[in-house]
Design an enzyme around this catalytic site. Structure first.
Site, PDB file in Angstrom:
ATOM      1  N   SER A  49       0.845  -1.204   0.000  1.00 22.12           N
ATOM      2  CA  SER A  49       0.000   0.000   0.000  1.00 22.12           C
ATOM      3  C   SER A  49       0.879   1.254   0.000  1.00 22.12           C
ATOM      4  CB  SER A  49      -0.882   0.006   1.239  1.00 22.12           C
ATOM      5  OG  SER A  49      -0.084   0.212   2.396  1.00 22.12           O
ATOM      6  N   ASP A  82      -1.379  -1.724  -3.877  1.00 16.57           N
ATOM      7  CA  ASP A  82      -2.726  -1.764  -3.294  1.00 16.57           C
ATOM      8  C   ASP A  82      -3.235  -0.324  -3.121  1.00 16.57           C
ATOM      9  OD1 ASP A  82      -4.949  -2.930  -2.057  1.00 16.57           O
ATOM     10  OD2 ASP A  82      -4.019  -2.874  -0.070  1.00 16.57           O
ATOM     11  N   HIS A 180     -12.989  -2.691   5.120  1.00 15.75           N
ATOM     12  CA  HIS A 180     -11.594  -2.739   5.560  1.00 15.75           C
ATOM     13  C   HIS A 180     -11.463  -2.734   7.085  1.00 15.75           C
ATOM     14  CE1 HIS A 180     -10.725  -1.204   1.390  1.00 15.75           C
ATOM     15  NE2 HIS A 180      -9.818  -2.154   1.504  1.00 15.75           N
ATOM     16  N   SER A 226     -10.680  -9.875   5.295  1.00 18.48           N
ATOM     17  CA  SER A 226     -10.190 -10.592   6.468  1.00 18.48           C
ATOM     18  C   SER A 226     -11.368 -11.190   7.228  1.00 18.48           C
ATOM     19  CB  SER A 226      -9.405  -9.643   7.378  1.00 18.48           C
ATOM     20  OG  SER A 226      -8.068  -9.535   6.926  1.00 18.48           O
ATOM     21  N   ASN A 266      -8.374  -9.913  -0.997  1.00 11.06           N
ATOM     22  CA  ASN A 266      -7.374  -9.124  -0.265  1.00 11.06           C
ATOM     23  C   ASN A 266      -7.434  -9.363   1.235  1.00 11.06           C
ATOM     24  OD1 ASN A 266      -6.894  -7.968  -2.723  1.00 11.06           O
ATOM     25  ND2 ASN A 266      -7.240  -5.865  -2.054  1.00 11.06           N
ATOM     26  N   ILE A 267      -6.280  -9.653   1.805  1.00  9.70           N
ATOM     27  CA  ILE A 267      -6.206  -9.921   3.242  1.00  9.70           C
ATOM     28  C   ILE A 267      -5.014  -9.180   3.846  1.00  9.70           C
ATOM     29  CG2 ILE A 267      -5.861 -11.734   4.976  1.00  9.70           C
ATOM     30  CD1 ILE A 267      -7.275 -13.624   2.857  1.00  9.70           C
TER      31      ILE A 267
HETATM   32  P1  13P Z   1      -8.755  -6.392   5.366  1.00  9.61           P
HETATM   33  O1  13P Z   1      -8.673  -5.143   6.192  1.00  9.61           O
HETATM   34  O2  13P Z   1     -10.089  -7.043   5.500  1.00  9.61           O
HETATM   35  O3  13P Z   1      -7.635  -7.322   5.609  1.00  9.61           O
HETATM   36  O4  13P Z   1      -8.657  -5.927   3.817  1.00  9.61           O
HETATM   37  C1  13P Z   1      -7.419  -5.704   3.202  1.00  9.61           C
HETATM   38  C2  13P Z   1      -7.549  -5.004   1.884  1.00  9.61           C
HETATM   39  O5  13P Z   1      -8.592  -4.867   1.283  1.00  9.61           O
HETATM   40  C3  13P Z   1      -6.303  -4.475   1.296  1.00  9.61           C
HETATM   41  O6  13P Z   1      -6.554  -3.742   0.138  1.00  9.61           O
HETATM   42  O1  G3H Z   2      -6.801  -1.615   2.370  1.00  9.18           O
HETATM   43  C1  G3H Z   2      -5.926  -1.279   3.152  1.00  9.18           C
HETATM   44  C2  G3H Z   2      -4.838  -2.214   3.492  1.00  9.18           C
HETATM   45  O2  G3H Z   2      -5.183  -2.967   4.632  1.00  9.18           O
HETATM   46  C3  G3H Z   2      -3.564  -1.469   3.653  1.00  9.18           C
HETATM   47  O3  G3H Z   2      -3.536  -0.788   4.858  1.00  9.18           O
HETATM   48  O4  G3H Z   2      -2.930   1.495   4.132  1.00  9.18           O
HETATM   49  O5  G3H Z   2      -2.629   0.764   6.524  1.00  9.18           O
HETATM   50  O6  G3H Z   2      -1.143  -0.139   4.727  1.00  9.18           O
HETATM   51  P1  G3H Z   2      -2.493   0.416   5.084  1.00  9.18           P
HETATM   52 ZN    ZN Z   3      -8.447  -2.735   0.096  1.00 14.88          ZN
END
Ligand code: 13P
Ligand code: G3H
Ligand code: ZN
Ligand code: NA
Length: 320
Positions: A49, A82, A180, A226, A266-267
């Site tokens: 990300s 991401d 998320h 998740s 996505n996890i």
């Molecule tokens: P989670 O917060 O459910 O793990 O989703 C992760 C995600 O969508 C990353 O883009």
């Molecule tokens: O969708 C978000 C992902 O879990 C990434 O999270 O932006 O805190 O790295 P982050």
């Molecule tokens: Zn996401």
């Protein structure tokens, strides 16, 4: 070498499974996921990300993922951006070794989302990189953007054909009720089971169905997937943490989505829970220890076990 997701998604679509896309932020997370994928012979996507790049630095993350490819040449690995927030970030990743990027302009008006996405697609495709785009707005937090339940909205299926044909994107993230973070639903959105645990509202499979009818053969992506395993929430809460009513997406629903047009799931939060729970427990049990290797080792091992479970029982991509 790193691969794109093209072939992975084609096989996943036809085979009725999904590829796991796991967020990585440091070496132990990369290793835990990679060891799991290698053991069950699953293709995988490691994703980074904007926040991960800010934390660990672009080059460190690319080199860690390249190390995974070297250590594990027998499985296909893609490196994905991401939630790319703008063209510049996508360009920097395309120029800097990623094989896939997401441009997330889903908070913009439809026409603007198309325009930004198309610009990223043109640049990406010129460089052999594939693009994920998004329509609809998931609730929850990503980076510093918090989308409230009221602001969130499901994908409108009647928009998807125009969006995909005008942008040329390679896959599409849609909003069907995932969210998320570790608090995906408020207690009043849920019911409770016999054990008193929160049971979230079911995903909108009717929307997924309508989208995939309109885009036959086209790979769909689920963010916010998740499951927030209660064993880790408990481990955190029993060792000094405080995460009341953390709740995720039930595994059976993700398994069902993976059988359908969903090709990427996505996890991230679950990896964080496994790591944090394990380290909290280690600290509680060994207050005298201070060597990071001693607590990062079991954290990495538990990430590996969790990812293995997901690859086999949730995504169905083992041996593929
Ligand atoms: P989670 O917060 O459910 O793990 O989703 C992760 C995600 O969508 C990353 O883009
Ligand atoms: O969708 C978000 C992902 O879990 C990434 O999270 O932006 O805190 O790295 P982050
Ligand atoms: Zn996401
Ligand atoms: Na699928």
């Amino acid at each position: 070498p790193l691969v794109t997701t093209k072939e992975m998604f084609r096989k996943a679509y036809d085979g009725g499974y999904a590829i796991g896309a796991f967020n990585v932020n440091n070496m132990e997370i990369v290793q835990g996921i990679t060891e799991a994928a290698r053991e069950v012979r699953a293709p995988m996507i490691l994703q980074v990300s904007k926040g991960a790049r800010a934390y660990a630095n672009h080059t460190y993350l690319v080199k860690l993922v390249e190390a995974a490819v070297i250590e594990c040449p027998e499985i296909p690995i893609a490196l994905h951006l991401d939630h790319g927030p703008d063209f510049e970030t996508c360009k920097s990743c395309i120029d800097g070794g990623f094989t896939s990027v997401m441009i997330d302009a889903s908070s913009k008006p439809f026409a603007e989302n198309i325009e930004i996405t198309r610009k990223v697609v043109e640049y990406a495709h010129d460089h052999g990189v594939v693009v994920e785009a998004e329509l609809g707005a998931l609730a929850g937090i990503e980076d510093d953007v918090q989308v409230s339940a009221e602001e969130s909205h499901y994908t409108h299926p009647e928009e998807v054909e125009e969006f995909v044909s005008k942008t040329g994107c390679d896959s599409l993230a849609i909003a069907i009720g995932t969210s998320h973070g570790a608090y995906k639903f408020t207690a009043d959105q849920c019911t409770r089971n016999e054990k008193g645990e929160l049971v979230p509202p079911p995903l909108r499979f009717d929307i997924l169905d309508e989208v995939s009818k309109r885009l036959p053969g086209f790979p769909i992506v689920l963010h916010g997937s998740s499951s927030v395993p209660q064993e880790y929430v408990k481990m955190i809460n029993e060792n000094g943490g405080k995460m009341p009513d953390a709740v995720g997406i039930p595994e059976e629903q993700l398994r069902q989505a993976a059988r359908l047009a969903v090709c990427k799931i996505n996890i991230d939060s679950d990896l964080r829970l496994a790591m944090t729970g394990t380290i909290r427990q280690f600290f509680a049990e060994h207050p005298d220890k201070f060597d990071p290797r001693e607590y990062l080792k079991p954290a990495r091992a538990n990430i590996k076990e969790m990812v293995k479970h997901k690859l086999i029982h949730v995504l169905g991509c083992d041996g593929k």
